[in-house]
Design an enzyme around this catalytic site. Sequence first.
Site, PDB file in Angstrom:
ATOM      1  N   HIS A  47       0.872  -1.175   0.000  1.00 28.42           N
ATOM      2  CA  HIS A  47       0.000   0.000   0.000  1.00 28.42           C
ATOM      3  C   HIS A  47       0.911   1.227   0.000  1.00 28.42           C
ATOM      4  O   HIS A  47       1.801   1.338   0.853  1.00 28.42           O
ATOM      5  CB  HIS A  47      -0.843   0.054   1.279  1.00 28.42           C
ATOM      6  CG  HIS A  47      -1.990  -0.915   1.311  1.00 28.42           C
ATOM      7  ND1 HIS A  47      -1.873  -2.233   0.969  1.00 28.42           N
ATOM      8  CD2 HIS A  47      -3.293  -0.728   1.658  1.00 28.42           C
ATOM      9  CE1 HIS A  47      -3.056  -2.825   1.113  1.00 28.42           C
ATOM     10  NE2 HIS A  47      -3.935  -1.945   1.532  1.00 28.42           N
ATOM     11  N   GLU A  85      -1.889   6.315  -0.791  1.00 29.82           N
ATOM     12  CA  GLU A  85      -3.325   6.558  -0.571  1.00 29.82           C
ATOM     13  C   GLU A  85      -3.413   7.772   0.355  1.00 29.82           C
ATOM     14  O   GLU A  85      -3.765   8.854  -0.056  1.00 29.82           O
ATOM     15  CB  GLU A  85      -4.022   5.346   0.057  1.00 29.82           C
ATOM     16  CG  GLU A  85      -5.524   5.608   0.237  1.00 29.82           C
ATOM     17  CD  GLU A  85      -6.278   4.543   1.016  1.00 29.82           C
ATOM     18  OE1 GLU A  85      -7.503   4.484   0.860  1.00 29.82           O
ATOM     19  OE2 GLU A  85      -5.671   3.796   1.799  1.00 29.82           O
ATOM     20  N   ASP A  91     -11.522  -2.822  -0.936  1.00 33.91           N
ATOM     21  CA  ASP A  91     -10.565  -2.737   0.165  1.00 33.91           C
ATOM     22  C   ASP A  91     -11.335  -2.963   1.461  1.00 33.91           C
ATOM     23  O   ASP A  91     -12.249  -2.196   1.767  1.00 33.91           O
ATOM     24  CB  ASP A  91      -9.929  -1.339   0.146  1.00 33.91           C
ATOM     25  CG  ASP A  91      -8.971  -1.099   1.291  1.00 33.91           C
ATOM     26  OD1 ASP A  91      -8.632  -2.066   1.995  1.00 33.91           O
ATOM     27  OD2 ASP A  91      -8.560   0.059   1.481  1.00 33.91           O
ATOM     28  N   ASP A  92     -10.983  -4.021   2.207  1.00 36.96           N
ATOM     29  CA  ASP A  92     -11.747  -4.351   3.428  1.00 36.96           C
ATOM     30  C   ASP A  92     -13.240  -4.152   3.196  1.00 36.96           C
ATOM     31  O   ASP A  92     -13.882  -3.342   3.870  1.00 36.96           O
ATOM     32  CB  ASP A  92     -11.297  -3.471   4.603  1.00 36.96           C
ATOM     33  CG  ASP A  92      -9.925  -3.872   5.129  1.00 36.96           C
ATOM     34  OD1 ASP A  92      -9.540  -5.037   4.933  1.00 36.96           O
ATOM     35  OD2 ASP A  92      -9.252  -3.023   5.733  1.00 36.96           O
TER      36      ASP A  92
END
Length: 249
Positions: free
Chosen positions: A116, A119, A197-198
């Site tokens: 990641h 973001e 995402d989740d």
Amino acid sequence: WAYTLKCKEDNIVHTEIFFDPQTHTDRGINFDIVINGIYKALQKAQKEFGLSFKIIMCFLRHLDEKEGFKILDQALVHKDKIFGVGLDSSETNNPPNKFEKLFKKAVENNFIAVAHAGEEGPPEYIWQALKILNVKRIDHGVQCLKDEKLVEELSINQIPLTVCPLSNIKLKIFDKLENHNLKKMLDKKLMVMVNSDDPAYFGGYLNKNLIETQAALNLSKDEVKTLLVNSFKSSFLNDEKKKEWISKI
């Protein structure tokens, strides 16, 4: 297993899922129990409705590198089940270079690396993930447009960016979906795709992300097709399998 059923419902044929072992081991649940449970469910899905999969183990970046090494040692025993390693959790003030040695060891042990980056964190974190951690794919990466040189690098090398629009809104990266920069990224010929995402936590599985983003940004059918093709191109499937699925799109 509930997640694989959601894949079936959303017509997903291949999934590359993240799991965070430290979330479980920190509360006294054995690593073996975690990975064996996930693996068993995915194998069952493969057998029952042909869902292919890769499992990627993420390190929690708010913890230190030493904790990561403990988990990596446990993961080595399950190398047959775990395909790659990633880096997730709170990005701010936890740059990729904090985990340089850990990723070096993971790559030496033939784990594919992803992370990641960009973001909540700055474009610099994307550079670090590429140059220091040697990742093959950037998760999110939406901050890349703030750095022209980085955009050029990502475009020339067609480095995949797994964009997750609904979670970006929940985390206030963009105030609303209409202001998301996915279309701009597409226009710059970046290797972007839409992911969830989740999903249980951020309120959007894959199709919801695709459908709502298409509507908010008024994406054309060609643009949607590009996003889908990019997701297969960016997957860790072999070339033959990639071609097979892309031809069906």
